[in-house]
Design an enzyme around this catalytic site. Sequence first.
Site, short mmCIF file in Angstrom:
data_model
loop_
_atom_site.label_atom_id
_atom_site.label_comp_id
_atom_site.label_asym_id
_atom_site.label_seq_id
_atom_site.Cartn_x
_atom_site.Cartn_y
_atom_site.Cartn_z
N HIS A 77 -45.58 51.07 46.22
CA HIS A 77 -44.67 52.31 45.98
C HIS A 77 -44.50 53.06 47.27
CE1 HIS A 77 -46.78 52.64 41.70
NE2 HIS A 77 -45.93 51.75 41.88
N GLU A 79 -44.72 56.02 48.22
CA GLU A 79 -45.87 56.82 49.05
C GLU A 79 -46.52 55.86 49.85
OE1 GLU A 79 -44.89 56.74 45.62
OE2 GLU A 79 -45.50 58.40 44.72
N CYS A 102 -47.75 58.21 41.15
CA CYS A 102 -48.90 57.62 40.07
C CYS A 102 -50.31 57.83 40.81
CB CYS A 102 -48.50 56.13 40.00
SG CYS A 102 -49.15 55.24 41.36
N CYS A 105 -51.32 56.07 44.16
CA CYS A 105 -50.67 56.50 45.38
C CYS A 105 -51.34 57.93 45.46
CB CYS A 105 -49.25 57.07 45.03
SG CYS A 105 -48.20 55.44 45.24
N1 LIG Z 1 -45.14 57.53 42.56
C1 LIG Z 1 -44.29 56.36 42.24
C2 LIG Z 1 -44.12 55.71 41.15
C3 LIG Z 1 -43.23 54.56 40.88
N2 LIG Z 1 -42.98 54.06 42.01
C4 LIG Z 1 -42.04 52.55 41.83
C5 LIG Z 1 -42.79 51.56 41.33
C6 LIG Z 1 -41.74 50.86 40.56
O1 LIG Z 1 -40.95 50.09 41.63
C7 LIG Z 1 -40.69 51.89 39.98
C8 LIG Z 1 -41.35 52.55 38.85
O2 LIG Z 1 -40.44 51.77 37.71
P1 LIG Z 1 -40.34 52.13 36.40
O3 LIG Z 1 -41.59 52.19 35.68
O4 LIG Z 1 -39.77 53.62 36.32
O5 LIG Z 1 -39.42 51.26 35.67
O6 LIG Z 1 -41.18 53.02 40.91
C9 LIG Z 1 -43.07 54.57 43.35
O7 LIG Z 1 -42.69 54.15 44.26
N3 LIG Z 1 -43.86 55.66 43.41
ZN LIG Z 2 -47.65 55.11 43.26
#
Ligand SMILES: Nc1ccn([C@H]2C[C@H](O)[C@@H](COP(=O)(O)O)O2)c(=O)n1
Ligand SMILES: [Zn+2]
Length: 160
Positions: A77, A79, A102, A105
């Site tokens: 992610h 973060e 999330c 993170c």
């Molecule tokens: N706080 C976050 C939440 C999600 N991510 C990334 C992980 C995945 O590549 C994407 C989420 O995919 P989705 O479920 O919306 O198709 O975002 C992150 O970097 N940081």
């Molecule tokens: Zn995350």
Amino acid sequence: MKRQNYLKWDDYFMGVADLSSKRSKDDTSQVGACIVNERNHIVGIGYNGFPIGCSDDELPWEREGEFLDTKYAYVVHAEANAILNSSTDLLDSRIYVTLFPCNECAKLIIQSGIKEVVYLEDKYPDLDMTKASKKLFDMAKIQYRPLKNYKVKINHEETK
Ligand SMILES: Nc1ccn([C@H]2C[C@H](O)[C@@H](COP(=O)(O)O)O2)c(=O)n1
Ligand SMILES: [Zn+2]
């Protein structure tokens, strides 16, 4: 006369997070993060992507299917990358992130000493992972706030 319409700190750092998100290969959610210390110095940036040495072309970017056939098994992610890329102690720093963190993170943010989270979008407020993040932030007394009226909005695809 002093220029009035200059970029404020919040918009500047969210702009850096926004720009970083454009590096992401994720077709659904491109996420960027920018960590800033108390002196308003950038100390870490990141975006969501696969670990170093793990090919973007060989791992899946799918959202659905068997766990091992989805991106969720492999992606780091934004973060987490920003924290891992940081050059210094993060105590009392703040993180600008284009998507609300999330729960995984949130744990890293708390443990690294970051004291404030500024986010653009809270895309999944009803998911348990988001509820867990907020519960953890509240318990750990980490401030979180949406950045309202963000107008920088980098859209490199429009310039093609
Ligand atoms: N706080 C976050 C939440 C999600 N991510 C990334 C992980 C995945 O590549 C994407 C989420 O995919 P989705 O479920 O919306 O198709 O975002 C992150 O970097 N940081
Ligand atoms: Zn995350």
